[in-house]
Design an enzyme around this catalytic site. Sequence first.
Site, PDB file in Angstrom:
ATOM      1  N   SER A  72       9.142 -12.391   5.931  1.00 26.63           N
ATOM      2  CA  SER A  72       9.768 -13.376   4.933  1.00 26.63           C
ATOM      3  C   SER A  72       9.077 -14.732   5.190  1.00 26.63           C
ATOM      4  CB  SER A  72      11.164 -13.295   5.518  1.00 26.63           C
ATOM      5  OG  SER A  72      11.811 -12.014   5.538  1.00 26.63           O
TER       6      SER A  72
HETATM    7  C1  LIG Z   1      11.785  -8.347   4.570  1.00 29.30           C
HETATM    8  S1  LIG Z   1      11.158  -6.996   5.420  1.00 29.30           S
HETATM    9  C2  LIG Z   1      11.565  -7.667   7.327  1.00 29.30           C
HETATM   10  C3  LIG Z   1      10.825  -8.747   7.734  1.00 29.30           C
HETATM   11  C4  LIG Z   1      10.773  -9.229   9.021  1.00 29.30           C
HETATM   12  N1  LIG Z   1      12.162  -9.328   9.569  1.00 29.30           N
HETATM   13  C5  LIG Z   1      10.025 -10.243   9.477  1.00 29.30           C
HETATM   14  O1  LIG Z   1       9.825 -10.384  10.756  1.00 29.30           O
HETATM   15  O2  LIG Z   1       9.747 -11.121   8.682  1.00 29.30           O
HETATM   16  C6  LIG Z   1      12.529  -6.015   5.151  1.00 29.30           C
HETATM   17  C7  LIG Z   1      12.298  -4.577   5.909  1.00 29.30           C
HETATM   18  O3  LIG Z   1      13.448  -3.865   5.996  1.00 29.30           O
HETATM   19  C8  LIG Z   1      13.107  -2.391   6.108  1.00 29.30           C
HETATM   20  N2  LIG Z   1      14.328  -1.617   5.737  1.00 29.30           N
HETATM   21  C9  LIG Z   1      14.532  -1.218   4.483  1.00 29.30           C
HETATM   22  N3  LIG Z   1      15.568  -0.349   4.384  1.00 29.30           N
HETATM   23  C10 LIG Z   1      15.965  -0.300   5.876  1.00 29.30           C
HETATM   24  C11 LIG Z   1      16.882   0.481   6.679  1.00 29.30           C
HETATM   25  N4  LIG Z   1      17.849   1.371   6.214  1.00 29.30           N
HETATM   26  N5  LIG Z   1      17.021   0.488   7.882  1.00 29.30           N
HETATM   27  C12 LIG Z   1      15.799  -0.389   8.632  1.00 29.30           C
HETATM   28  N6  LIG Z   1      14.797  -1.124   7.944  1.00 29.30           N
HETATM   29  C13 LIG Z   1      15.013  -0.997   6.633  1.00 29.30           C
HETATM   30  C14 LIG Z   1      11.776  -2.388   5.350  1.00 29.30           C
HETATM   31  O4  LIG Z   1      11.000  -1.264   5.484  1.00 29.30           O
HETATM   32  C15 LIG Z   1      11.158  -3.620   5.493  1.00 29.30           C
HETATM   33  O5  LIG Z   1      10.086  -3.576   6.508  1.00 29.30           O
END
Ligand SMILES: C[S@@+](CC[C@H](N)C(=O)[O-])C[C@H]1O[C@@H](n2cnc3c(N)ncnc32)[C@H](O)[C@@H]1O
Length: 408
Positions: A72
């Site tokens: 992000s």
């Molecule tokens: C924006 S990224 C996270 C960015 C991260 N927090 C960082 O350090 O910048 C969003 C993540 O959410 C994950 N995601 C989507 N659905 C999910 C779920 N049901 N449970 C856990 N993770 C999920 C995706 O695989 C993706 O890697």
Amino acid sequence: MNTEPAPETLRAAMVAALREDGTIRTERIAEVLGRVPRERFAPEAQPTEAYDPERAVVTKRDTDGLAISSVSAARIQAFMLEQAAPRPGENVLEIGSGGMFASYLAELVAPDGAVTTMDIDPEVTGRARRLLDDARYEHVRVVTADGAFGVPEHAPFDLIVVTVGAPDVPPAWVEQLAPGGRIVVPLRVRGLMRSLVLVRAGDHLVSIGYELCGFVPMQGAAENRERLVLLHDEPGEEVGLRLDDGDQVDVEALSAALATPRQEVWSGVTVGGEEPIDDLDLWLATALDGHTRLTATPAARAKGIVASASPLGVATVVVGGTLAYRTVRPTDEARTRFELGAYGHGPAAGTAAARLVHEIHVWDQEHRGGPGARFEIHPAGTPDDRLPAGRVVDKTHTRITISWPGKP
Ligand SMILES: C[S@@+](CC[C@H](N)C(=O)[O-])C[C@H]1O[C@@H](n2cnc3c(N)ncnc32)[C@H](O)[C@@H]1O
């Protein structure tokens, strides 16, 4: 010759910019963002990109090219840390992993707190584990599982930070929250996403703050994406409505309406060119029955089919075969101020546009510059008479209310 600035220089410039615009307000958060080597958690990008406060680094796309995982943008991470306010010793769960945000959390709960970061995608957790180990955050737990169910074996959590766009608040998050705990979650309600800070109040959660944000959509058991219906499907000139939370519209009638001349209603209410109006949109989403979002390509706007080309959509009210959407027109040649108004199409175009403009007036008089909205998250099945006055949005697991206390 390498002209790329050193990471320390980029880090200091990023923190200075985020302090300057008020995103970072807390010394400990400034100190941690100024120390953690961000470039090591975004090896896919140039360091200048990793430290650009506005830029997310996409690390994975689905087969349609839609981003499904990213580091992000620093601004989003900074305001979520401000919202979450992690304290030393706390037990924290991050849902949606990557490594970067987890390392900030680990610094802020040190020396005796604990961080669990989880992701549904094993490629993401594999990458996060490797990057966290390389940067000496071996103590951060990385779990591969669907975040909708939390991580019961490490609960209760003082803080749950969700870093993926959530359409609902699954019961596991509330069950796994320690007494006095907080949940920070980018929640999508009526097509709008806000990062909410939620605390428990008896059997429900209440918001104590929110920020505008954008996140990749949640996958897994809680997945529930918006639907796009096209009202004009000429390739390249598409115009559509983004539907959320069970919205139903008569696509055929609205397509026909869009092809008819528009009616304009202007409000006399003006906004500065740089002035954020996301609370106006939240107000319209609260106040208007039949609220959806109209979206269009730049080519559709250039052709005059619609006056707006926002990819996220503009506030729109749909009544049967009529629609009216929010628009603006400049009030001066330099285009520094804009008047808010509405364009309507269809048999009741004038009435629908006037309805929308009426709510622009209500926002201007009663809510503009005020405390904003209050969200409450009640369990599904809570009877109406136990909900506060305001908009009620029924989700799978919850009944979400949006109310507006008004200016003092
Ligand atoms: C924006 S990224 C996270 C960015 C991260 N927090 C960082 O350090 O910048 C969003 C993540 O959410 C994950 N995601 C989507 N659905 C999910 C779920 N049901 N449970 C856990 N993770 C999920 C995706 O695989 C993706 O890697």
